[in-house]
Motif scaffolding. Structure first.
Motif, mmCIF file in Angstrom:
data_model
loop_
_atom_site.group_PDB
_atom_site.id
_atom_site.type_symbol
_atom_site.label_atom_id
_atom_site.label_comp_id
_atom_site.label_asym_id
_atom_site.label_seq_id
_atom_site.Cartn_x
_atom_site.Cartn_y
_atom_site.Cartn_z
ATOM 1 N N ALA A 341 -7.557 32.364 47.797
ATOM 2 C CA ALA A 341 -6.861 32.391 49.086
ATOM 3 C C ALA A 341 -5.904 31.219 49.156
ATOM 4 N N THR A 342 -4.766 31.472 49.777
ATOM 5 C CA THR A 342 -3.763 30.436 49.991
ATOM 6 C C THR A 342 -3.433 30.399 51.477
ATOM 7 N N TYR A 343 -3.686 29.286 52.089
ATOM 8 C CA TYR A 343 -3.383 29.113 53.516
ATOM 9 C C TYR A 343 -2.924 27.682 53.713
ATOM 10 N N GLY A 344 -2.269 27.449 54.787
ATOM 11 C CA GLY A 344 -1.680 26.148 55.031
ATOM 12 C C GLY A 344 -2.582 25.236 55.844
ATOM 13 N N TRP A 345 -1.958 24.262 56.471
ATOM 14 C CA TRP A 345 -2.683 23.252 57.232
ATOM 15 C C TRP A 345 -3.252 23.783 58.541
ATOM 16 N N GLN A 346 -2.841 24.985 58.934
ATOM 17 C CA GLN A 346 -3.270 25.493 60.235
ATOM 18 C C GLN A 346 -4.781 25.716 60.306
ATOM 19 N N VAL A 347 -5.378 26.158 59.211
ATOM 20 C CA VAL A 347 -6.794 26.535 59.256
ATOM 21 C C VAL A 347 -7.693 25.338 59.537
ATOM 22 N N PRO A 348 -7.631 24.240 58.781
ATOM 23 C CA PRO A 348 -8.530 23.119 59.112
ATOM 24 C C PRO A 348 -8.234 22.485 60.470
#
Length: 663
Positions: A341-348
């Motif tokens: 999975a690739t996601y940005g800073w939004q998740v944490p």
């Protein structure tokens, strides 16, 4: 039939309304004068409705204001500027009439009509506000690309405000206000129709418009909804409607933010949930249930998405440690960790915001449980989301495990402690799994976790000592005297009743005297000498009374003895021993002697019965026996002072009166 004079104000209001409707056409005025005159007449009629003394006249004025207001709004549709000015004027005038102090009415009917007029003015303002916002946005952004979407978004925001006002008013009053609901619902229906007819409306716009209409319908259906228990609190239909309005409002604001900045939808929703949670803390307890429930619904949906992505990213980090202790640690490590999975800073960041919102708004212990779990998810998803190096999973996992473990040491319930310990365990296992890239990293991570565990255990022990033992009673058990056993419960003579254990306030002499007066009095033993009586071993073995108050026979004792009169007076240690034993038989309990008298009694009894004064006729050399207040007469009464018993030394030494031998 009432006299015609009462209807003269009604006829005047109706005539003035008709005049304002036909005057522009009759006098050939400009089209701008049509909404202007109609708005002026509507405002004047609404103000008169609050001041007229008669109820039927107030209703007539209110109807005239409604007709003129609708006519003005319809006539202003020729130009966006005219529409905006007309609707803004109606909204401001309606809000002013609703918020200004109402005149006092002595009769109940007049007060009811005044309240209805005020609510109707507020309902007119709620109806005009979304249209005014849409018209103003059309003036500014109508000629730009995507201007229709901007107009819809502005109408969504204004409608969210109107529905929120109607929902809060309904919750605060505990009853519906039809004029308010009519105005808010009319605005929601108008916005819904605009969404369907707008050329640039997207799917998200249709969803938000549908949420607005559903919220308006739930405001009407709130009284018919059943109450239920949610998180330990009563959740009414008005709270459910407020929750629906909160969900629609969060969606409208998130849609507006997405127009300004694309690609931050997840963190925007989390930030809005956090803002609602903080704002709900300032509301009364009865008002905050609906907004908190709506924000919690949006937070759960956002948290499920962000938590799933975080778990997938954590699994990718652990997979990047393959093969163990020989994994690739160059720039390809992050690529291997982001394969799943690739996601940005939004998740944490979103997970941290949701953890704070849960700890602030949700009732306990649900808020703390959710906050600890969400914080652990944010920690394990941070390395992939923030694009950090291969050392970051070990460091972040260790910090999260230590922090959540220390938080668990401050928990006030077992459930909160176990939940936080579970979250700390997940973060620690993530750090240990990510450290398998090299032997040194594994050793360092495990040593750091061990040291953190010891520190957390010491902190927990210190916290427990500072708080004290929860199983220890709040008040220490009072002791009867020096060197004596504590008294827990004292039984009274009546069956089934108990005297409570001594409390600190019983040291007060006035309360102690009052308690002594309330206790049942025990009669003295008036049986003649030679009567066999039970030698009571325990304070529970005593003479009881039935429900009529009559004395019951004592329970059979293991050993029995005889009382006999002693012609000689008792003195010395024998006075205390005999007096206390006589008191035992009358009070049905075991009274223990002070240690000093016990030592004297043992020495005297060891020297012989005559030295102890137990032999009949025993007298002190050089004079006759003298009565002693602290001896038999002080503890056993007048008749008990003339009795003598022979006591074994082990009986006095063992603090028991279970062996009495007759002379």
């Amino acid at each position: 039939m009432p006299p015609p004079e009462r209807f003269r104000p009604d006829v005047a209001v109706i005539g003035a309304t008709l005049l304002l409707l036909v005057a522009p056409a009759a006098f050939g005025l400009s089209w701008l004068m049509i909404p202007a005159l109609a708005v002026a007449g509507a405002v004047i009629a609404g103000a008169l409705a609050m001041r007229v003394p008669e109820a039927h006249t107030a209703w007539v004025c209110l109807g005239a204001a409604l007709v003129l207001g609708l006519y003005a709004a319809a006539a202003s549709l020729a130009r966006p500027s005219a529409t905006a000015l007309t609707l803004v004027a109606i909204a401001i005038a309606g809000a002013a009439i609703a918020l200004l102090p109402r005149p006092h009415r002595a009769d109940a009917e007049g007060d009811f009509v005044t309240r209805r007029v005020s609510d109707a003015a507020a309902g007119g303002a709620l109806f005009a506000l979304p249209g005014a916002a849409a018209a103003g946005a059309a003036i500014l952004f109508g000629d730009l690309p995507g201007g229709a979407t901007v107009v819809l978004v502005m109408s969504f925001l204004a409608l969210a405000v109107t529905l929120g006002y109607a929902a809060i008013t309904q919750v605060a009053r505990g009853a519906q206000s039809p004029p308010l609901l009519v105005g808010a619902t009319a605005g929601a229906v108008a916005v819904g129709i605009a969404v369907l007819r707008a050329p640039g409306a997207t799917t998200i716009d249709l969803v938000i418009g549908l949420l607005m209409v559903i919220a308006a319908i739930m405001l009407w259906a709130a009284p018919r909804m059943d109450d239920r228990q949610t998180f330990g609190a009563d959740f009414t239909g008005a709270d459910a409607a407020a929750a629906a309005v909160t969900i629609a409002g969060i969606g409208a604001v998130a849609r507006a933010v997405s127009l300004a900045s694309d690609g931050i939808e997840v963190v925007t929703l989390a930030l809005l949930v956090f803002a609602v949670a903080v704002a709900a803390r300032s509301l009364p307890d009865e008002w905050r249930r609906g907004p908190v429930a709506g924000a919690a619904t949006v937070g759960v949906c956002t948290g499920v998405y962000a938590g799933t992505m975080s778990v997938v990213g954590a699994v990718g980090v652990i997979r990047a440690a393959d093969p163990p202790w020989r994994a690739v640690l160059d720039e390809h490590w992050l690529t291997n960790a982001q394969q799943l999975a690739t996601y940005g800073w939004q998740v944490p960041i979103a997970l941290l915001l949701l953890a704070g919102a849960a700890a602030i708004a949700l009732p306990q212990p649900y808020g703390e449980d959710t906050a600890s779990a969400t914080a652990a998810l944010a920690a394990i998803g941070a390395p992939v989301g923030l694009g950090l190096g291969w050392q970051s999973p070990m460091v972040i996992g260790w910090i999260a495990a230590t922090g959540i473990g220390a938080w668990a040491a401050t928990a006030k319930s077992w459930r909160a402690a176990y939940t936080r310990l579970g979250a700390a365990l997940v973060a620690g296992m993530f750090a240990a799994g990510a450290s398998l890239v090299r032997p040194g990293a594994t050793a360092g991570t495990l040593v750091a976790l061990a040291i953190s565990g010891v520190c957390v255990a010491g902190f927990a022990r210190a916290t427990a000592i500072r708080r004290g033992n929860p199983r220890r009673p709040a008040h220490p058990r009072r002791r009867v005297g020096r060197g004596r056993r504590p008294v827990r419960v004292r039984r009274c003579r009546r069956r089934g009743r108990r005297w409570p254990a001594p409390r600190p306030h019983q040291h007060d002499p006035h309360r102690r005297a009052r308690d002594q007066r309330r206790r049942p009095r025990r009669r003295r033993d008036r049986r003649p000498a030679g009567t066999r009586i039970p030698a009571v071993r325990d304070r529970r073995r005593r003479r009881r009374r039935d429900h009529h108050g009559r004395r019951r026979a004592a329970r059979p004792a293991r050993r029995r003895g005889r009382l006999r009169r002693d012609r000689g007076a008792a003195r010395g240690p024998r006075r205390a021993a005999a007096g206390h034993l006589a008191a035992q038989r009358r009070m049905g309990t075991v009274l223990r002697l002070p240690p000093r008298q016990l030592r004297r009694a043992r020495r005297s009894l060891a020297a012989g019965p005559r030295a102890a004064g137990l032999h009949p006729g025993g007298r002190r050399r050089g004079g006759a026996a003298r009565p002693h207040r602290r001896g038999v007469r002080g503890a056993g009464g007048v008749r008990g002072a003339r009795r003598a018993v022979q006591v074994d030394p082990e009986t006095v030494d063992g603090h028991r009166a279970d062996r009495v031998r007759p002379r």
